[in-house]
Scaffold this motif. Structure first.
Motif, PDB file in Angstrom:
ATOM      1  N   ILE A  13       0.840  -1.192   0.000  1.00 39.40           N
ATOM      2  CA  ILE A  13       0.000   0.000   0.000  1.00 39.40           C
ATOM      3  C   ILE A  13       0.878   1.246   0.000  1.00 39.40           C
ATOM      4  CG2 ILE A  13      -1.815   1.216   1.246  1.00 39.40           C
ATOM      5  CD1 ILE A  13      -2.754  -1.444   2.307  1.00 39.40           C
ATOM      6  N   VAL A  14       2.014   1.196   0.669  1.00 38.62           N
ATOM      7  CA  VAL A  14       2.915   2.340   0.783  1.00 38.62           C
ATOM      8  C   VAL A  14       3.604   2.572  -0.557  1.00 38.62           C
ATOM      9  CG1 VAL A  14       4.829   3.341   2.078  1.00 38.62           C
ATOM     10  CG2 VAL A  14       3.239   1.755   3.189  1.00 38.62           C
ATOM     11  N   ASP A  15       3.760   3.838  -0.952  1.00 41.28           N
ATOM     12  CA  ASP A  15       4.398   4.171  -2.219  1.00 41.28           C
ATOM     13  C   ASP A  15       5.873   3.774  -2.180  1.00 41.28           C
ATOM     14  OD1 ASP A  15       4.995   5.113  -4.650  1.00 41.28           O
ATOM     15  OD2 ASP A  15       4.779   7.234  -4.164  1.00 41.28           O
ATOM     16  N   CYS A  16       6.421   3.365  -3.334  1.00 43.06           N
ATOM     17  CA  CYS A  16       7.834   2.975  -3.406  1.00 43.06           C
ATOM     18  C   CYS A  16       8.763   4.143  -3.095  1.00 43.06           C
ATOM     19  CB  CYS A  16       8.147   2.422  -4.796  1.00 43.06           C
ATOM     20  SG  CYS A  16       7.467   0.763  -5.111  1.00 43.06           S
ATOM     21  N   ALA A  17       8.302   5.372  -3.269  1.00 42.53           N
ATOM     22  CA  ALA A  17       9.159   6.528  -2.992  1.00 42.53           C
ATOM     23  C   ALA A  17       9.609   6.543  -1.545  1.00 42.53           C
ATOM     24  CB  ALA A  17       8.421   7.818  -3.332  1.00 42.53           C
ATOM     25  N   LEU A  18       8.749   6.102  -0.639  1.00 43.88           N
ATOM     26  CA  LEU A  18       9.122   6.087   0.781  1.00 43.88           C
ATOM     27  C   LEU A  18      10.192   5.031   1.037  1.00 43.88           C
ATOM     28  CD1 LEU A  18       8.481   7.438   3.455  1.00 43.88           C
ATOM     29  CD2 LEU A  18       6.718   5.714   3.850  1.00 43.88           C
ATOM     30  N   PHE A  19      10.061   3.856   0.355  1.00 41.10           N
ATOM     31  CA  PHE A  19      11.090   2.832   0.505  1.00 41.10           C
ATOM     32  C   PHE A  19      12.419   3.294  -0.101  1.00 41.10           C
ATOM     33  CE2 PHE A  19       7.261   0.242   0.953  1.00 41.10           C
ATOM     34  CZ  PHE A  19       7.595  -0.533   2.052  1.00 41.10           C
ATOM     35  N   ARG A  20      12.351   3.971  -1.220  1.00 42.18           N
ATOM     36  CA  ARG A  20      13.583   4.449  -1.841  1.00 42.18           C
ATOM     37  C   ARG A  20      14.245   5.549  -1.013  1.00 42.18           C
ATOM     38  NH1 ARG A  20      11.745   4.441  -8.262  1.00 42.18           N
ATOM     39  NH2 ARG A  20      11.273   2.174  -8.302  1.00 42.18           N
ATOM     40  N   GLU A  21      13.449   6.307  -0.305  1.00 43.81           N
ATOM     41  CA  GLU A  21      14.026   7.286   0.629  1.00 43.81           C
ATOM     42  C   GLU A  21      14.787   6.577   1.738  1.00 43.81           C
ATOM     43  OE1 GLU A  21      12.578  10.943   3.576  1.00 43.81           O
ATOM     44  OE2 GLU A  21      11.146   9.968   2.196  1.00 43.81           O
ATOM     45  N   SER A  22      14.234   5.451   2.220  1.00 41.10           N
ATOM     46  CA  SER A  22      14.941   4.674   3.242  1.00 41.10           C
ATOM     47  C   SER A  22      16.204   4.049   2.671  1.00 41.10           C
ATOM     48  CB  SER A  22      14.009   3.586   3.792  1.00 41.10           C
ATOM     49  OG  SER A  22      12.868   4.165   4.399  1.00 41.10           O
TER      50      SER A  22
END
Length: 249
Positions: free
Chosen positions: A6-15
């Protein structure tokens, strides 16, 4: 559908970007690893980001440790010599004290010459000059660097004063008490010369330190050293106005 999708990949890529910089990202590490196992786009993004970071970060050139060589060639510290400076300060105080005494009794040294007010003015003028000499001696004692600049003034004054004093003694126009006051000026001149010599003898760092250590320009090669430096931009002190202005049609 699982929660991490559900979470956008942009947040994972920020991590992932924060992890590459050694920082803590907004998402837990376990959740990021779980997302990477199931998201091929983020895995490709992580590999590309890591490759780009490796291409931008360059290893610093190896620099030899020159500490021992610098300490070996450095001059030993010179202990400050205070004896001449203290003696010069004492002479300056005595010279200033004689000037103040002449201010308190104006005309006492020139009482036998007559002249009334002119004798008093002559006495005050002499006292002012003696006070200036005393201040100059004190300044040279506090700031040895200024001693050399004052040597021509004090030396010329002492020379002319010596010639005039010999002529006045030969003509019987001055007493022995007045001549004794000039002894402090001569002592101050000698001490000022000593202070000046001691200040000049203090060692200064050698200009060719790299040559003395045997580390010339050929020993240390920085990356891209042979490339010419880009020309510096010319900065004008005042903003330049346009040469002409055209009105829009």
């Amino acid at each position: 559908m699982s929660d991490y999708l559900i979470v956008d990949c942009a947040l994972f890529r920020e991590s992932l970007s924060a992890a590459l910089d050694g920082e803590e990202g907004p998402l837990p590490e376990a959740e990021v690893d779980r997302h990477l196992r199931e998201c091929g786009a983020c895995r490709a993004w992580q590999e590309e980001a890591a490759r780009l970071r490796r291409s931008m970060v360059r290893q610093a050139p190896a620099v030899p440790d020159l500490t021992a060589a610098i300490l070996a060639t450095a001059p030993s510290p010179v202990r400050e010599k205070w004896a001449a400076r203290i003696a010069l300060a004492i002479v300056g105080l005595v010279q200033s004290g004689l000037a103040f005494a002449e201010f308190l009794e104006p005309g006492a040294e020139h009482a036998g010459h007559g002249g009334g007010l002119s004798v008093i003015h002559l006495s005050n003028e002499s006292a002012a000059w003696n006070l200036a000499l005393g201040i100059g001696l004190l300044w040279a004692a506090l700031h040895p660097r200024a001693a050399g600049a004052q040597l021509p003034l004090f030396g010329g004054f002492a020379l002319v004063l010596g010639v005039v004093s010999v002529a006045d003694v030969s003509g019987g126009q001055v007493g022995a008490g007045r001549l004794l006051t000039h002894v402090f000026l001569v002592i101050g001149l000698v001490l000022m010369f000593v202070v000046h010599r001691e200040h000049r003898r203090r060692p200064a760092p050698a200009p060719s330190t790299a040559d003395a250590l045997g580390t010339g320009d050929d020993d240390l090669q920085l990356p891209e050293q042979g490339q010419p430096a880009p020309p510096a931009a010319i900065r004008h002190r005042f903003p330049r106005r346009p040469a002409s202005r055209h009105r829009a049609a």
